[in-house]
Design an enzyme around this catalytic site. Structure first.
Site: not given
Ligand SMILES: N[C@H](CCC[C@H](N)C(=O)O)C(=O)O
Length: 291
Positions: A79, A172, A222, A231, A234
């Site tokens: 994360c 992703h 997400e 994100c 991301g």
């Protein structure tokens, strides 16, 4: 009589991607189920309201350890926004002494560098490591396990889309659009993020609009949390995909505009690592009453 347990927490956000942080280094965490706790605290009406739960824990291989749970209770491997907030928290609470230190995640150790002004961490740079581009490792089903997934066709309800697959430790799928405000985020996010067989582990569904050779817009649905303001992994994946699709160049800091603010992302040729720099902010501290 149900005994309430007061769990100290800190709510923090990275560009509006907010999590409830539990400090398992300073406090003893006696929580029967972190997935259940993540679902409870994330609820904006019956809980605190967040995109999930993040634990800051002791590590035997890095300076501190981060575990992250999405709003639905699923645990993720990485994360980006969480790493910046963990770095801020660890430095400001003296869990680490230097301005550069390592954070253990399920996708390996990440190097963080805090940028401090008057004792307050305003920005953090994290070395997010190498992007993972092999189909079998992202993972994306079908095809040859070792090939890259670049501009792969996908037909949904008779409409043909193309996406590029990138893992930053978490998966992703990046779809390029002409106008970010017209991205089919609800249609493709709801269909692909959590249960589509094309993505055996689920996928974070991202939409990218090229603005210049070093600037993109990015929005995300997400895995496990739905649409969020930002994100970090991301944003990293959006720049890697933009380079793979030859829309921006490598070794140049790229500004990624997300709903909640901007990140600076650079995919370096010399190390093949992706560097992410951005804000991390503390919202509040308190006690969650766990029945
Ligand atoms: N939903 C993601 C985890 C959170 C990632 C995101 N919040 C970030 O800042 O990277 C997943 O299941 O892979």
């Amino acid at each position: 009589m149900i005994l309430e347990q007061k769990i100290p927490f800190t709510k923090m956000h990275g560009l509006g991607n907010c999590y409830i942080y539990l400090d398992g280094i300073t406090n003893k965490l006696s929580v029967p189920s972190f997935p259940d706790l993540s679902m409870k605290v994330s609820d904006p009406y019956k809980g605190i309201g967040s995109d999930g739960l993040i634990l800051i824990l002791p590590s035997d291989q890095a300076d501190v350890k981060m575990r992250i749970f999405n709003k639905d209770g699923s645990e993720a491997m990485n994360c980006g926004n969480g790493l910046r907030c963990v770095a801020k928290y660890a430095y400001e609470h003296h869990l680490v002494q230097a301005e550069r230190f390592s954070i253990e995640t399920l996708s390996g150790n990440k190097q963080a560098q805090v940028h401090v002004k008057n004792g307050v961490v305003e920005q953090v740079t994290v070395d997010m490591g190498e992007p993972i581009l092999e189909r079998g490792l992202i993972p994306v089903a079908g095809g040859n396990e070792t090939e890259k997934v670049i501009r792969e066709k996908l037909i949904v309800d008779g409409v043909t889309y193309t996406f590029t697959g990138v893992s930053m430790g978490n998966p992703h799928a990046l779809f390029f659009v002409d106008h970010i405000d017209k991205a089919p985020i609800h249609k493709l996010g709801a269909k692909l993020a959590d249960t589509d067989p094309l993505f055996p582990n689920g996928v974070n569904v991202g939409f990218v609009q090229k603005l210049t050779d070093h600037e993109v817009n990015y929005r995300v649905w997400e895995r496990g949390s739905g649409i969020t303001q930002a994100c970090g992994t991301g944003a990293c994946a959006s720049v890697v995909a933009s380079i793979l699709e030859e829309k921006v160049v490598k070794d140049v800091p790229v500004t990624v505009h997300l709903e909640g603010g901007d990140l600076t992302i650079e995919w370096r040729s010399d190390t093949n690592h992706v560097l992410m720099t951005g804000d991390a902010e503390t919202i509040c501290e308190g006690f969650y009453l766990q029945q």
